[in-house]
Each structure stands twice: as C-alpha cells, then as structure tokens.
Design a protein around this motif. Structure first.
Motif, mmCIF file in Angstrom:
data_model
loop_
_atom_site.group_PDB
_atom_site.id
_atom_site.type_symbol
_atom_site.label_atom_id
_atom_site.label_comp_id
_atom_site.label_asym_id
_atom_site.label_seq_id
_atom_site.Cartn_x
_atom_site.Cartn_y
_atom_site.Cartn_z
ATOM 1 N N LYS A 485 13.554 -75.063 -59.941
ATOM 2 C CA LYS A 485 14.016 -75.898 -61.051
ATOM 3 C C LYS A 485 14.970 -75.114 -61.937
ATOM 4 N N SER A 486 14.651 -73.847 -62.203
ATOM 5 C CA SER A 486 15.526 -72.996 -63.024
ATOM 6 C C SER A 486 16.892 -72.832 -62.378
ATOM 7 N N ILE A 487 16.908 -72.670 -61.051
ATOM 8 C CA ILE A 487 18.168 -72.426 -60.350
ATOM 9 C C ILE A 487 19.091 -73.635 -60.427
ATOM 10 N N TRP A 488 18.554 -74.864 -60.276
ATOM 11 C CA TRP A 488 19.473 -76.003 -60.361
ATOM 12 C C TRP A 488 19.930 -76.257 -61.796
ATOM 13 N N ILE A 489 19.114 -75.904 -62.778
ATOM 14 C CA ILE A 489 19.558 -75.999 -64.180
ATOM 15 C C ILE A 489 20.749 -75.060 -64.410
ATOM 16 N N ILE A 490 20.659 -73.837 -63.885
ATOM 17 C CA ILE A 490 21.759 -72.875 -63.993
ATOM 18 C C ILE A 490 23.015 -73.431 -63.331
ATOM 19 N N GLY A 491 22.851 -74.109 -62.208
ATOM 20 C CA GLY A 491 23.994 -74.701 -61.520
ATOM 21 C C GLY A 491 24.707 -75.744 -62.361
ATOM 22 N N VAL A 492 23.955 -76.580 -63.039
ATOM 23 C CA VAL A 492 24.553 -77.601 -63.907
ATOM 24 C C VAL A 492 25.321 -76.943 -65.054
ATOM 25 N N ILE A 493 24.712 -75.937 -65.679
ATOM 26 C CA ILE A 493 25.366 -75.221 -66.783
ATOM 27 C C ILE A 493 26.674 -74.598 -66.308
ATOM 28 N N THR A 494 26.659 -74.003 -65.132
ATOM 29 C CA THR A 494 27.851 -73.346 -64.573
ATOM 30 C C THR A 494 29.004 -74.326 -64.408
ATOM 31 N N ILE A 495 28.743 -75.472 -63.836
ATOM 32 C CA ILE A 495 29.799 -76.458 -63.611
ATOM 33 C C ILE A 495 30.359 -76.984 -64.926
ATOM 34 N N VAL A 496 29.491 -77.303 -65.874
ATOM 35 C CA VAL A 496 29.936 -77.858 -67.159
ATOM 36 C C VAL A 496 30.805 -76.866 -67.920
ATOM 37 N N ILE A 497 30.400 -75.602 -67.995
ATOM 38 C CA ILE A 497 31.162 -74.591 -68.737
ATOM 39 C C ILE A 497 32.530 -74.371 -68.111
ATOM 40 N N ASN A 498 32.585 -74.286 -66.788
ATOM 41 C CA ASN A 498 33.868 -74.016 -66.129
ATOM 42 C C ASN A 498 34.850 -75.171 -66.278
ATOM 43 N N LEU A 499 34.376 -76.371 -66.157
ATOM 44 C CA LEU A 499 35.269 -77.513 -66.333
ATOM 45 C C LEU A 499 35.800 -77.583 -67.757
ATOM 46 N N SER A 500 34.988 -77.193 -68.722
ATOM 47 C CA SER A 500 35.413 -77.251 -70.123
ATOM 48 C C SER A 500 36.425 -76.162 -70.475
ATOM 49 N N LEU A 501 36.486 -75.069 -69.687
ATOM 50 C CA LEU A 501 37.401 -73.956 -69.969
ATOM 51 C C LEU A 501 38.663 -73.985 -69.109
ATOM 52 N N SER A 502 38.744 -74.909 -68.188
ATOM 53 C CA SER A 502 39.819 -74.878 -67.190
ATOM 54 C C SER A 502 41.211 -75.141 -67.761
ATOM 55 N N TRP A 503 41.310 -75.748 -68.939
ATOM 56 C CA TRP A 503 42.615 -76.121 -69.504
ATOM 57 C C TRP A 503 43.278 -75.001 -70.300
ATOM 58 N N ILE A 504 42.574 -73.928 -70.625
ATOM 59 C CA ILE A 504 43.070 -72.871 -71.513
ATOM 60 C C ILE A 504 44.053 -71.965 -70.768
ATOM 61 N N ARG A 505 45.142 -71.592 -71.440
ATOM 62 C CA ARG A 505 46.142 -70.688 -70.855
ATOM 63 C C ARG A 505 45.500 -69.353 -70.491
ATOM 64 N N PRO A 506 45.879 -68.732 -69.356
ATOM 65 C CA PRO A 506 45.284 -67.451 -68.978
ATOM 66 C C PRO A 506 45.754 -66.285 -69.844
ATOM 67 N N ILE A 507 46.987 -66.384 -70.384
ATOM 68 C CA ILE A 507 47.559 -65.323 -71.217
ATOM 69 C C ILE A 507 48.051 -65.957 -72.514
ATOM 70 N N PRO A 508 47.812 -65.320 -73.662
ATOM 71 C CA PRO A 508 48.299 -65.877 -74.928
ATOM 72 C C PRO A 508 49.813 -66.063 -74.917
ATOM 73 N N LYS A 509 50.267 -67.112 -75.499
ATOM 74 C CA LYS A 509 51.697 -67.395 -75.558
ATOM 75 C C LYS A 509 52.406 -66.287 -76.342
ATOM 76 N N GLY A 510 53.473 -65.745 -75.765
ATOM 77 C CA GLY A 510 54.240 -64.695 -76.429
ATOM 78 C C GLY A 510 53.749 -63.283 -76.164
ATOM 79 N N GLN A 511 52.653 -63.117 -75.400
ATOM 80 C CA GLN A 511 52.155 -61.775 -75.097
ATOM 81 C C GLN A 511 53.172 -61.011 -74.251
ATOM 82 N N ILE A 512 53.404 -59.741 -74.575
ATOM 83 C CA ILE A 512 54.414 -58.950 -73.875
ATOM 84 C C ILE A 512 53.927 -58.495 -72.507
ATOM 85 N N GLY A 513 52.802 -57.814 -72.461
ATOM 86 C CA GLY A 513 52.308 -57.282 -71.190
ATOM 87 C C GLY A 513 51.362 -58.230 -70.496
ATOM 88 N N GLY A 514 50.961 -57.836 -69.285
ATOM 89 C CA GLY A 514 49.935 -58.570 -68.562
ATOM 90 C C GLY A 514 50.422 -59.649 -67.625
#
Length: 515
Positions: A485-514
């Motif tokens: 039961k704990s393992i499938w709860i972790i699975g649900v949390i994993t999917i929800v968090i990743n979908l909610s973060l998928s829209w964010i830019r990987p590098i800050p706008k205007g960053q010089i390096g990276g």
C-alpha cells in the motif's frame, strides 16, 4: 560516435577550466580517471556502511536487541535525518572548501559511529547510532560536485550518473556483504550471533578510513590545482589565450554580470572564432590537449561556470529558484523512493516469500541496489546523448518521462502485491530501471542549473531527495507491514509532482553559463 579508446587515453580538456570532455575510467594513472574512481568508490563504501543495518536488522539485530516492528521503522527513518542535514551543509561547504575535503570529512566523521555499532544494547542506542551513521549519506553531495568539477557539460551527465550509480550499488552490495561477513563470523570464527553482528561493522570502518586517506594523498581538488586558486587559474588560462577580460573582481568571486565590452575583451578578434592551441601537457601532466571553442564561449565559462564563494545573499535566490525546485522535487520522488524502499525490501520479500529466509530475501533485495550499476549510468548516458541533439530542455523532459514511468511501476507493484517470485522481481527490476535512470538524469541536469553555485544546488537537491526518503519512510512506518500500500501511494505522489513541475524552464532566463 563512441570511441572506446577514450576509456583509457588522456582526455581533451576545456581550455578555461581544464574539465575533461571524456572519461578515462580505465586509466587510474590519469588524474581524471583517478578522481572518477575515488568519487564513485568513496561513495560506494559510504553507502555500504550507511545501509549496513537493514540486511541484519529484521531478524538478527531485532532478536538480539528485542526490537519491535515500530523500532525497526523508526531506525530506518532516523538513519535519513542526519543525512538530510549533512547534505544541506555539505553543498555550501563544497563551494567554500572544495568537494575533496568535504568528501573526506563526511567519510571520516561517519566512520566513527560505524565502528561503535558494538556498543548498542537497546532500541534507543540503535536510533542514536543510526542517526550519526547517516552522516555517511551526506558524502553523495561532494561526490557529485567533485565529479562535476572534473568533467565538462558534454559528458557531466555520464560522469555524475556513473559515480553515483556505482556508489549507490553499495546499498545492494551490503545485502550480500553484511550477511556473508556475519555468517563467516558465526560458522568459521565461532562467534555468537550477539557478538558477530557487532564485529561485522568493523570491516566497513577499516575500508572507509583506508579509502579516505588514499583519496587525500593521490587526488587534487580541481583540474587546475588548489580549490582556493580555481578563479586565478581561469583568469590565467584566458590570458594565455590572449583574452584579457576582467572576470574576477576579488579572490573567489566571479563577476557574472560584466559585459564583454571592447574595454574588457579582445576586440581585435571575432568573438565566435575558433581558437586552437596544441598543448603537450600542463605543469602537472593533467591534460594532453585542449578543445576548440570560441572566445565568447570561453568568457561565458569563466563568468558563469566558475564556482563562487557562497554567501547568504547569493545562496537564497539559488535555493528558492524555480529551476532548483525542479531538481529538488524530482529527486524527492526518485531518490526518496529508493532510500525508503531499500530499507524495507528485504522485509517485504520475507513477508511474501517466507521460504527465502534472512539471507535469501537479502540477496534478492540486493538486486534493487545493484541495478544502480547499470540503470543510473543509462540515465546519464541517454541524458548526454539527448543534450547533444536538443539542449537542456531535452534533459529536463527525460527526467519527467523517467519519473512518471517510475510512478506507474510503483502503482503496479502496490496493487498487484504479487506472491509469484517472477512477477514481483520483474516489477521491482522494471521500477529500478526507470527510478535509478531518473536519478542519473536529474544529476545530469543539476550542473546546468546555476553552475556558479553548483555545490548549493547539489546540496539542496540531494537534501530534498533525503527528505523524500524520510517522508516515504514515515508512510511505511504508519502502514506497518502493508508495504504494498505504501509503494502505490509513493507512485501516485511521484506522478503528481512531476506533472506539476514539467512546465518550468530548465535554466533561468538570462543565465550566462550552463547552456
């Protein structure tokens, strides 16, 4: 196309920071190969000792100390608390004193409670000991920062995933080593179980100390020498290539905001022109020749990717940026799940397959950790390959893809709760492939996020990963033996968090390096 000779020949290096653009992993004589080895092996012995308790905890130690299921669960949680704190501290320490000394400090301090395992007589003593042994888990941060400091952006995902993957496999190897050492002490040395499990902890202590001392003796802080002189080396390397831009304001602080004006650069040359310099070797013989890159790219490396001395004013925007949130949130799910599941997997197998016994269930549980040798590097390799074609956005979407599939496997494991060995072990292996691959992809992305504060980003990401381990271990704690039961709860949390973060830019706008 992959050239197998890069595994042993001296690598091409970045002319500014001397980072290698290939990994001579089979050449310990070369400084890059040597650092690569000690980065992963140092973390390997740390992980072995950090997770040395779970293989013996469910039966032998529990019987000897008269532990309840709640005591065992609490000890798994407390083992992650110190690591959480140490990782947050280790990040800035890497930026301030360098990753090599931070690495050695974590190993030596964590080795002391390891050898004191024999002094434990009750549940409270076990909790206290596992808390301090958790210091060893903090060595992951300097492991990754040290690797990032020696390998350039084109290969850093591969180097970080191999060093972390080989190191994490210590969590699997310990399921073989600790029961084997224990059995040897009982059957061949004639010790009682009460004494044998205590004596067994002396072995990782000896190896940790030996590895740490050797690391300090044979490895440098950076490819250019001392950590405190890294900024001066970058300035000198630019000057040797005819670039007189002022990128260093004061010792240790890189000015990333100055423009490449005619007064501060070399206006007589095309800034995008390729500069080729044949080099037969530096004063220490640490490189054979330099990569061909443009002058503007060299300036960007110096201004945006040479690590600065951490200050509170600079650290806070880095820690609380959206880009750091992405790496932290994703690692919360993946590494958090790995830590918590690694702690209970032997017990879960023993519950569903009683005939396996302590040693048998431990060996099958070892598979989960040992797959790090293949799965985590696979994530880093694929990440670097995608980066070469698509840039940093490709790395980010690979992280989310891996993580969402991981969550799907966790849900499948929890809902089926299979009592068929083939099905259970197959699902666990599938989860491990994507979970551990995601870990490799995440720390392939980390060096691109605020590279001037790589230690801070690495420490925050690693620390939040540990926080995930604590939160998920608490879920296991309150679910008792309902591991599925704990393992499938972790699975649900994993999917929800990743979908909610998928829209964010990987590098800050205007960053010089990276980039």
């Amino acid at each position: 196309m992959f050239d197998i000779t890069t595994l042993w020949k001296a690598p091409v290096v970045n002319p500014v920071n001397r980072k290698a653009r290939s990994i001579p992993g089979l050449n310990p004589i070369n400084v890059y190969g040597r650092v690569f080895f000690f980065a992963w092996f140092g973390f390997f012995v740390a992980f072995w000792s950090w997770y040395a308790f779970p293989p013996l905890l469910t039966l032998t130690i529990a019987k000897d100390l008269k532990l309840t299921q709640v005591d065992i669960a609490n000890s798994n949680i407390i083992a992650l608390v110190a690591t959480l704190l140490v990782r947050f501290v280790a990040g800035p320490m890497c930026d301030l004193y360098g990753p090599r000394y931070t690495f050695a400090g974590c190993l030596l301090v964590g080795s002391i409670p390891t050898v004191l395992a024999g002094a434990v007589t009750n549940a409270k003593g076990l909790l206290a000991l596992r808390f301090f042994v958790g210091i060893l888990g903090g060595s992951f941060v300097p492991c990754q920062v040290w690797s990032t400091g020696f390998f350039d952006k084109n290969i850093v995902g591969t180097s970080n995933s191999f060093t972390a993957g080989f190191g994490n496999s210590g969590g699997g190897v310990t399921y073989f080593l600790m029961p084997a050492i224990f059995d040897s002490l009982v059957h061949q040395s004639g010790l009682s179980a009460h004494k044998a499990w205590r004596v067994a902890f002396v072995v990782p202590f000896i190896i940790i100390v030996a590895v740490t001392v050797t690391m300090l003796l044979v490895c440098p802080d950076t490819p250019t020498g001392k950590w405190s002189e890294r900024h001066l080396a970058a300035q000198q390397n630019l000057a040797e290539h005819g670039i007189t831009a002022d990128v260093v304001e004061v010792p240790g602080e890189i000015n990333a905001n100055k423009s490449s004006s005619p007064e501060s650069g070399s206006p007589s040359r095309d800034p995008d022109a390729k500069i080729e310099y044949d080099v037969t070797g530096d004063r220490k013989g640490s490189f054979d020749h330099e990569a061909q890159i443009g002058e503007q790219q060299m300036l960007d490396v110096a201004r945006g990717e040479i690590v600065r001395k951490p200050t509170f004013k600079e650290a806070m925007p880095v820690i609380f940026s959206m880009q750091t949130l992405v790496t932290c949130g994703c690692y919360f799910c993946t590494f958090g799940a790995e830590l918590s599941i690694n702690s209970i997997l032997g017990a879960y197998y023993l519950k569903n397959f009683k005939a396996l016994g302590q040693t048998g269930s431990g060996r099958w549980a070892a598979m989960f950790g040992l797959l790090n040798v293949v799965c985590r590097p696979a994530g880093g390799l694929l990440s670097d390959a995608i980066y070469a074609r698509t840039g940093v956005w490709g790395k980010k979407y690979l992280v989310h893809t891996y993580s969402v599939i991981t969550g799907a496997f966790e849900i499948a494991i929890g809902l089926t709760n299979s009592h068929d060995k083939s099905t259970m072990f197959g699902l666990i292996a599938g989860m491990a492939f994507f979970l551990e691959g995601a870990n490799g992809a995440i720390f392939s992305l980390v060096p691109h996020v605020h590279p001037f504060a790589n230690g801070i980003v690495s420490g925050a990401t690693g620390g939040i990963g540990n926080l995930g381990g604590i939160i998920f271990a608490i879920i296991f704690r309150y679910m008792g033996t309902d591991y599925e039961k704990s393992i499938w709860i972790i699975g649900v949390i994993t999917i929800v968090i990743n979908l909610s973060l998928s829209w964010i830019r990987p590098i800050p706008k205007g960053q010089i390096g990276g980039h």
